[in-house]
Design a protein around this motif. Structure first.
Motif, PDB file in Angstrom:
ATOM      1  N   ASN A  25      -1.570  18.309  55.549  1.00  0.00           N
ATOM      2  CA  ASN A  25      -1.130  18.123  54.159  1.00  0.00           C
ATOM      3  C   ASN A  25      -0.783  19.468  53.515  1.00  0.00           C
ATOM      4  OD1 ASN A  25      -1.445  15.428  54.511  1.00  0.00           O
ATOM      5  ND2 ASN A  25      -3.078  15.167  53.034  1.00  0.00           N
ATOM      6  N   ASP A  26      -0.028  20.287  54.241  1.00  0.00           N
ATOM      7  CA  ASP A  26       0.472  21.595  53.806  1.00  0.00           C
ATOM      8  C   ASP A  26      -0.627  22.615  53.534  1.00  0.00           C
ATOM      9  OD1 ASP A  26       3.140  20.782  54.047  1.00  0.00           O
ATOM     10  OD2 ASP A  26       3.077  19.861  52.059  1.00  0.00           O
ATOM     11  N   ARG A  27      -1.798  22.449  54.145  1.00  0.00           N
ATOM     12  CA  ARG A  27      -2.872  23.434  54.053  1.00  0.00           C
ATOM     13  C   ARG A  27      -3.159  23.947  55.455  1.00  0.00           C
ATOM     14  NH1 ARG A  27      -3.703  19.670  50.262  1.00  0.00           N
ATOM     15  NH2 ARG A  27      -4.432  20.320  48.207  1.00  0.00           N
ATOM     16  N   VAL A  28      -3.173  25.263  55.613  1.00  0.00           N
ATOM     17  CA  VAL A  28      -3.441  25.860  56.920  1.00  0.00           C
ATOM     18  C   VAL A  28      -4.909  25.615  57.260  1.00  0.00           C
ATOM     19  CG1 VAL A  28      -3.515  27.998  58.241  1.00  0.00           C
ATOM     20  CG2 VAL A  28      -1.658  27.605  56.623  1.00  0.00           C
ATOM     21  N   VAL A  29      -5.143  25.113  58.465  1.00  0.00           N
ATOM     22  CA  VAL A  29      -6.498  24.833  58.925  1.00  0.00           C
ATOM     23  C   VAL A  29      -6.771  25.619  60.205  1.00  0.00           C
ATOM     24  CG1 VAL A  29      -6.709  22.555  57.877  1.00  0.00           C
ATOM     25  CG2 VAL A  29      -5.662  22.758  60.109  1.00  0.00           C
ATOM     26  N   PRO A  30      -8.002  26.093  60.392  1.00  0.00           N
ATOM     27  CA  PRO A  30      -8.322  26.815  61.625  1.00  0.00           C
ATOM     28  C   PRO A  30      -8.423  25.848  62.800  1.00  0.00           C
ATOM     29  CG  PRO A  30     -10.268  26.640  60.236  1.00  0.00           C
ATOM     30  CD  PRO A  30      -9.126  26.052  59.462  1.00  0.00           C
ATOM     31  N   ALA A  31      -7.585  26.042  63.779  1.00  0.00           N
ATOM     32  CA  ALA A  31      -7.552  25.161  64.946  1.00  0.00           C
ATOM     33  C   ALA A  31      -8.181  25.865  66.136  1.00  0.00           C
ATOM     34  CB  ALA A  31      -6.112  24.777  65.274  1.00  0.00           C
ATOM     35  N   SER A  32      -9.040  25.150  66.847  1.00  0.00           N
ATOM     36  CA  SER A  32      -9.606  25.700  68.076  1.00  0.00           C
ATOM     37  C   SER A  32      -8.750  25.240  69.248  1.00  0.00           C
ATOM     38  CB  SER A  32     -11.056  25.237  68.247  1.00  0.00           C
ATOM     39  OG  SER A  32     -11.104  23.838  68.359  1.00  0.00           O
ATOM     40  N   GLY A  33      -8.798  25.997  70.320  1.00  0.00           N
ATOM     41  CA  GLY A  33      -8.005  25.670  71.495  1.00  0.00           C
ATOM     42  C   GLY A  33      -6.728  26.479  71.558  1.00  0.00           C
ATOM     43  N   ARG A  34      -6.083  26.420  72.676  1.00  0.00           N
ATOM     44  CA  ARG A  34      -4.847  27.181  72.845  1.00  0.00           C
ATOM     45  C   ARG A  34      -3.661  26.244  72.600  1.00  0.00           C
ATOM     46  NH1 ARG A  34      -5.440  31.994  74.034  1.00  0.00           N
ATOM     47  NH2 ARG A  34      -3.586  32.384  75.267  1.00  0.00           N
ATOM     48  N   ARG A  35      -3.080  25.709  73.653  1.00  0.00           N
ATOM     49  CA  ARG A  35      -1.957  24.776  73.460  1.00  0.00           C
ATOM     50  C   ARG A  35      -2.438  23.407  73.010  1.00  0.00           C
ATOM     51  NH1 ARG A  35       2.376  26.079  78.193  1.00  0.00           N
ATOM     52  NH2 ARG A  35       3.083  28.033  77.304  1.00  0.00           N
ATOM     53  N   GLY A  36      -3.550  22.975  73.532  1.00  0.00           N
ATOM     54  CA  GLY A  36      -4.170  21.743  73.061  1.00  0.00           C
ATOM     55  C   GLY A  36      -5.158  22.126  71.969  1.00  0.00           C
TER      56      GLY A  36
END
Length: 124
Positions: free
Chosen positions: A54-65
């Motif tokens: 929803n247009d908010r940057v979120v910290p994502a874990s993992g590389r390509r997945g």
């Protein structure tokens, strides 16, 4: 010479990173300690790409997945009541949107709970 240029093009296409364009993000309800969270999963072309919900940057874990966990309290602040989807996007390092998809939420996730004193069911 044309054969060599075709061969070089084929080799470049095979060696290029996969954009995972056919992979749709998904969401499901999980436990995060004492509270409930929404686990959103998807794929991106590189680990340098950022994920937005929803247009908010979120910290994502993992590389390509990648995976993102968002608490339900935070999610309620980001969405309208009774929302059925989230807008999930993958943005590359130069700011271009690689993929933007609506992700279906579990049924009734953002609805209101009504505590009933009694429920009357009549058979016909």
């Amino acid at each position: 010479m044309a054969f060599l240029s075709r061969l070089a093009l084929l080799a470049a296409l095979i060696a290029a990173p996969v954009a995972h364009a056919g992979t749709q993000p998904s969401a499901r309800l999980v436990r995060c300690g004492a509270e409930q969270c929404l686990l959103v999963k998807g794929a991106r072309s590189s680990a340098a790409a950022t994920v937005t919900i929803n247009d908010r940057v979120v910290p994502a874990s993992g590389r390509r997945g990648w995976k993102v966990r968002v608490s339900l309290a935070t999610l309620r602040g980001w969405t309208s009541p009774f929302a059925r989807t989230l807008s999930v996007a993958v943005v590359n390092p130069i700011g271009q949107v690689e993929q933007r998809e609506p992700v279906r939420l579990p049924v009734g996730l953002l609805g209101h709970n009504t505590k009933l004193a009694a429920l009357v069911v009549r058979a016909r």
